[in-house]
Design a protein around this motif. Structure first.
Motif, short mmCIF file in Angstrom:
data_model
loop_
_atom_site.label_atom_id
_atom_site.label_comp_id
_atom_site.label_asym_id
_atom_site.label_seq_id
_atom_site.Cartn_x
_atom_site.Cartn_y
_atom_site.Cartn_z
N ASP A 181 0.83 -1.20 0.00
CA ASP A 181 0.00 0.00 0.00
C ASP A 181 0.87 1.25 0.00
O ASP A 181 0.53 2.25 -0.63
CB ASP A 181 -0.93 0.00 1.22
CG ASP A 181 -2.04 -1.04 1.11
OD1 ASP A 181 -2.28 -1.50 -0.02
OD2 ASP A 181 -2.63 -1.38 2.14
N LEU A 182 1.99 1.21 0.73
CA LEU A 182 2.89 2.36 0.76
C LEU A 182 3.41 2.68 -0.64
O LEU A 182 3.46 3.84 -1.04
CB LEU A 182 4.06 2.09 1.72
CG LEU A 182 5.08 3.23 1.88
CD1 LEU A 182 5.56 3.30 3.33
CD2 LEU A 182 6.28 3.02 0.97
N ASP A 183 3.79 1.66 -1.40
CA ASP A 183 4.32 1.89 -2.75
C ASP A 183 3.24 2.44 -3.67
O ASP A 183 3.51 3.30 -4.51
CB ASP A 183 4.89 0.58 -3.33
CG ASP A 183 6.15 0.14 -2.60
OD1 ASP A 183 6.93 1.03 -2.22
OD2 ASP A 183 6.34 -1.06 -2.42
N ARG A 184 2.02 1.92 -3.55
CA ARG A 184 0.92 2.41 -4.40
C ARG A 184 0.64 3.88 -4.13
O ARG A 184 0.41 4.66 -5.06
CB ARG A 184 -0.33 1.57 -4.17
CG ARG A 184 -0.29 0.21 -4.86
CD ARG A 184 -1.66 -0.42 -4.89
NE ARG A 184 -2.07 -0.85 -3.56
CZ ARG A 184 -1.88 -2.08 -3.09
NH1 ARG A 184 -1.29 -2.98 -3.85
NH2 ARG A 184 -2.27 -2.41 -1.88
N ILE A 185 0.65 4.27 -2.85
CA ILE A 185 0.41 5.67 -2.52
C ILE A 185 1.59 6.53 -2.96
O ILE A 185 1.42 7.61 -3.53
CB ILE A 185 0.15 5.82 -1.01
CG1 ILE A 185 -1.17 5.15 -0.62
CG2 ILE A 185 0.14 7.30 -0.60
CD1 ILE A 185 -1.47 5.18 0.87
N LEU A 186 2.81 6.04 -2.74
CA LEU A 186 4.01 6.81 -3.10
C LEU A 186 4.06 7.09 -4.60
O LEU A 186 4.52 8.16 -5.02
CB LEU A 186 5.26 6.05 -2.65
CG LEU A 186 6.61 6.73 -2.90
CD1 LEU A 186 6.67 8.08 -2.20
CD2 LEU A 186 7.75 5.84 -2.41
N ASP A 187 3.57 6.16 -5.43
CA ASP A 187 3.57 6.36 -6.88
C ASP A 187 2.70 7.54 -7.30
O ASP A 187 2.88 8.08 -8.39
CB ASP A 187 3.09 5.09 -7.58
CG ASP A 187 4.15 4.00 -7.55
OD1 ASP A 187 5.32 4.32 -7.25
OD2 ASP A 187 3.80 2.83 -7.79
N GLN A 188 1.73 7.92 -6.46
CA GLN A 188 0.82 9.01 -6.81
C GLN A 188 1.25 10.35 -6.23
O GLN A 188 0.61 11.37 -6.52
CB GLN A 188 -0.61 8.68 -6.34
CG GLN A 188 -1.24 7.50 -7.05
CD GLN A 188 -2.68 7.28 -6.62
OE1 GLN A 188 -2.99 6.28 -5.99
NE2 GLN A 188 -3.57 8.18 -6.94
N LEU A 189 2.30 10.37 -5.44
CA LEU A 189 2.73 11.62 -4.80
C LEU A 189 3.63 12.42 -5.72
O LEU A 189 4.51 11.88 -6.38
CB LEU A 189 3.46 11.32 -3.49
CG LEU A 189 2.70 10.55 -2.41
CD1 LEU A 189 3.51 10.49 -1.14
CD2 LEU A 189 1.32 11.14 -2.16
#
Length: 283
Positions: A181-189
């Motif tokens: 989940d951290l990687d998925r959110i980080l990709d959108q930042l």
């Protein structure tokens, strides 16, 4: 790629699995300010769709030979030849391709009802489902690791063949790691210049230019963890925390395929002892 390096009307390839071809369109300034670019999908299940994508999703200029498969060059044995599809009726549970689809996207058959089939797959890490005619499907042949027979009197000249075989197997047969989940959110930042300036001044003075953003992302990816629910204070949705370094606060869950601008880093508060208390402890 950076949006300023892209040319309107030119074709590019999206990063990730398969060959996704898009054409860059005229992009409004308010869209570019969010590090996004307007494109039209040219192949795959989204062919003809116009969407605003993060510019980092676009990997490189499109080359026509990518869609058809590059011809095998003499001495290049690291890639196995393409395997043909199985010529038999489609059954439930099969891995299939859509006839005429050049994207190479694979689907799993969930059920067959009459002349229609229910399919499912993951597109950009998100589940997708659709119903199509059974006649438009072709069963996909799964790759099999090649077996190499070696004679006892073989000399060391086969070392290159063995390395090529192992490289091919690692590329085609290794399982994909599930995305955190951290990687998925980080990709959108998307980090603002002010945010990157704060990070560089306080935590990474040795970094310069584009290396600042790359360093910030890599630090979050390697050392960060995600806090949600009762772990975060007040009405916040989540925090990305690098322990004893900084927090990134998200007030709401990121929308699908939408960039989230981050303009500030929250640093831990360091509690200092008062001079009077230091004297009492010294005594």
């Amino acid at each position: 790629m950076r949006s300023e390096d892209m040319k309107i009307g030119h074709a590019y390839q999206l990063g990730g699995r398969g060959y996704r071809k898009v054409t860059v369109l005229e992009t409004p300034s308010e869209v570019r300010s969010k590090a996004r670019v307007r494109v039209r999908f040219e192949n795959g299940v989204k062919a003809g769709t116009v969407s605003d994508l993060p510019s980092r999703r676009i990997a490189r200029p499109w080359r026509d030979e990518q869609a058809q498969g590059q011809p095998r060059q003499p001495g290049n044995r690291s890639e196995a030849p393409p395997l043909p599809s199985i010529e038999r009726p489609v059954r439930s549970g099969d891995t299939v391709r859509l006839l005429g689809d050049e994207s190479g996207l694979l689907w799993t058959v969930d059920a067959i009802r009459g002349e229609m089939a229910s399919l499912r797959t993951d597109i950009f890490g998100r589940p997708s489902a659709r119903q199509v005619a059974v006649a438009s499907l072709q069963v996909h042949h799964e790759p099999v690791r090649p077996q190499v027979i070696r004679l006892l009197d073989d000399d060391d000249s086969d070392t290159g063949d063995r390395l090529d075989e192992e490289r091919w197997a690692a590329l085609h047969l290794r399982p994909e790691r599930p995305k955190r989940d951290l990687d998925r959110i980080l990709d959108q930042l998307v980090f603002s210049q002010a945010c990157l300036g704060i990070y560089r001044r306080r935590l990474a003075p040795h970094l310069k230019g584009s290396a600042v953003a790359e360093g910030l992302r890599e630090e979050i990816r390697r050392k960060g963890f995600l806090m949600r629910g009762e772990e975060v204070p007040g009405p916040e949705y989540a925090r990305l925390r690098v322990w004893s370094r900084f927090d990134i606060v998200l007030d709401a869950p990121p929308l699908k395929d939408e960039a989230v601008m981050i303009s500030w880093l929250h640093f831990p508060v360091k509690h200092t002892k008062s001079a009077r208390r230091r004297r009492q402890q010294a005594a």
